[in-house]
Design an enzyme around this catalytic site. Sequence first.
Site, PDB file in Angstrom:
ATOM      1  N   ARG A  15       0.799  -1.231   0.000  1.00 35.15           N
ATOM      2  CA  ARG A  15       0.000   0.000   0.000  1.00 35.15           C
ATOM      3  C   ARG A  15       0.834   1.285   0.000  1.00 35.15           C
ATOM      4  O   ARG A  15       0.311   2.387  -0.122  1.00 35.15           O
ATOM      5  CB  ARG A  15      -0.957  -0.003   1.207  1.00 35.15           C
ATOM      6  CG  ARG A  15      -2.186  -0.863   0.953  1.00 35.15           C
ATOM      7  CD  ARG A  15      -3.057  -0.972   2.186  1.00 35.15           C
ATOM      8  NE  ARG A  15      -2.485  -1.885   3.160  1.00 35.15           N
ATOM      9  CZ  ARG A  15      -2.854  -1.923   4.439  1.00 35.15           C
ATOM     10  NH1 ARG A  15      -3.764  -1.094   4.900  1.00 35.15           N
ATOM     11  NH2 ARG A  15      -2.313  -2.801   5.261  1.00 35.15           N
ATOM     12  N   TYR A 364      29.523  35.811  -4.302  1.00 32.88           N
ATOM     13  CA  TYR A 364      29.916  34.414  -4.195  1.00 32.88           C
ATOM     14  C   TYR A 364      31.331  34.347  -3.636  1.00 32.88           C
ATOM     15  O   TYR A 364      32.275  34.892  -4.226  1.00 32.88           O
ATOM     16  CB  TYR A 364      29.873  33.695  -5.553  1.00 32.88           C
ATOM     17  CG  TYR A 364      30.491  32.321  -5.445  1.00 32.88           C
ATOM     18  CD1 TYR A 364      29.904  31.354  -4.628  1.00 32.88           C
ATOM     19  CD2 TYR A 364      31.694  32.001  -6.081  1.00 32.88           C
ATOM     20  CE1 TYR A 364      30.493  30.107  -4.475  1.00 32.88           C
ATOM     21  CE2 TYR A 364      32.279  30.752  -5.930  1.00 32.88           C
ATOM     22  CZ  TYR A 364      31.672  29.811  -5.116  1.00 32.88           C
ATOM     23  OH  TYR A 364      32.256  28.587  -4.940  1.00 32.88           O
TER      24      TYR A 364
END
Length: 456
Positions: A15, A364
Amino acid sequence: MNLSIIILAAGQGTRMCSARPKVLHPLAGRPLLAHVIDTARELQPADIHVVIGHGADQVQRDFADTDIQWVLQAEQLGTGHAVAQAMPAIPDGNCVLVMYGDVPLVSRATLEPLCSLAEQGMAALLTAELDDPGGYGRILHHADGSICGIVEQKDASASERALKEINTGFVAAPAARLRRWVAALDNNNAQGEFYLTDVIARAVTEGTGVRGVMADDITEVLGINDRKQLAVQERCYQQRQAERCLQAGVTLADPARFDLRGTLTAGEDVLIDVNAVLEGNIVLGNRVSIGPNVVMRNATVGDDVTILANCVIEDAEIGSHSRIGPFARLRPETRLSTNTHIGNFVEIKKSDVGAGSKVNHLSYIGDTTIGMDVNIGAGTITCNYDGANKHRTIIGDRVFIGSDTQLVAPVEVKEGATIGAGSTITRDVEANELALSRAPQKTRTGWKRPVKKTKG
Ligand code: UD1
Ligand code: CA
């Protein structure tokens, strides 16, 4: 008396509608089976036997580094059959406790009474009272109230189905007896399976004492058969963790919107806003404030740190009195010293940032060492990758980097140096110098903007 624990985990979990074996589905970031094994360990057993079948290789691979004894049940012929497969490795003098790979929230405190009853020579089972007992085995009693057996839903009569006391499946018994009982099981029942539950009637017939222990908290004994139950158990687990945090003095803006998939160690007066996702090992100092929608994985945060909304932080250390975000991303091996400011849309990777330094906007920083009291201007990029290799950038104390600078690594900007805005720095800059690489500004007097042609 030595305790042997058998964990049943051979079922398919149809299930779940999944290619993954059911017991490997994660709850709070870890496989269901890992939670069960943790609880089993808390009971300090002599050994743990996990019965596997569906996806056996995959399950074993995911737990390769544990001292589990794996038992293969090639065909799933029932819970009694599963237990029987593990019995040959368990000595007669031990007690046995049966647990389930898909029932992750059961606690040591709930299981301990079963183990002590088994030590006293009895068969003990954990029961629960449910308003809706549909699907479960029901506990049958003699007129004097003692247990006489368990009947499965599919084998039960209408009056038996009306009973609300159910079998959770957890059972403990002395090994020698359990061995005898499971060996004698048959599969003459509605499902054609060897039911572990049938050992109870056998124990009664033999004159072995059978005791039921009622679980206080039903959520502990609920199994997971489908994704809905998985989601319910996840919330349940998170709610408990949230309660533990609140009790320990952490403020949670909304305990229902808090997800801890690992461990949290928090100091005094920590505040966590909504939708935090904390994974791995998180250590927060005193007076740390975590904004909404912050995702953290393996992080150590000093005192008086503020992490603003929408930051993503992984494998990073943040020194005290720092301020991060909003919208900052700290990637692995980022170490920020005290009093640092990391602002919006800044990404930092594998870098050290010294005390008092600031990277406030749109930058960055990768493979970089930044000294103390450095100011990195908006839009600064460390060009750390040449397409083949990574190179380091070194920035000394009190350096000022103007906005929109590219630092082409390997490169060093020594202490006190200043970089003019818009520069591309490819060579080292000496201490206290000004360096800039900027095309001179030109002005063309009398220049006219083009105008749109009209259709003629
Ligand atoms: C079982 C109990 C039932 C109880 C319920 C609680 C039996 C016969 N019935 O029913 O009384 O109310 O649990 O949830 O025990 N498994 C194996 N090998 C097998 C069969 C099962 O490892 O051959 C494992 C499954 O993976 C699962 C667990 O045992 O984790 C329970 O099996 P399942 O078939 O779901 O039992 P239930 O029908 O739920
Ligand atoms: Ca079940």
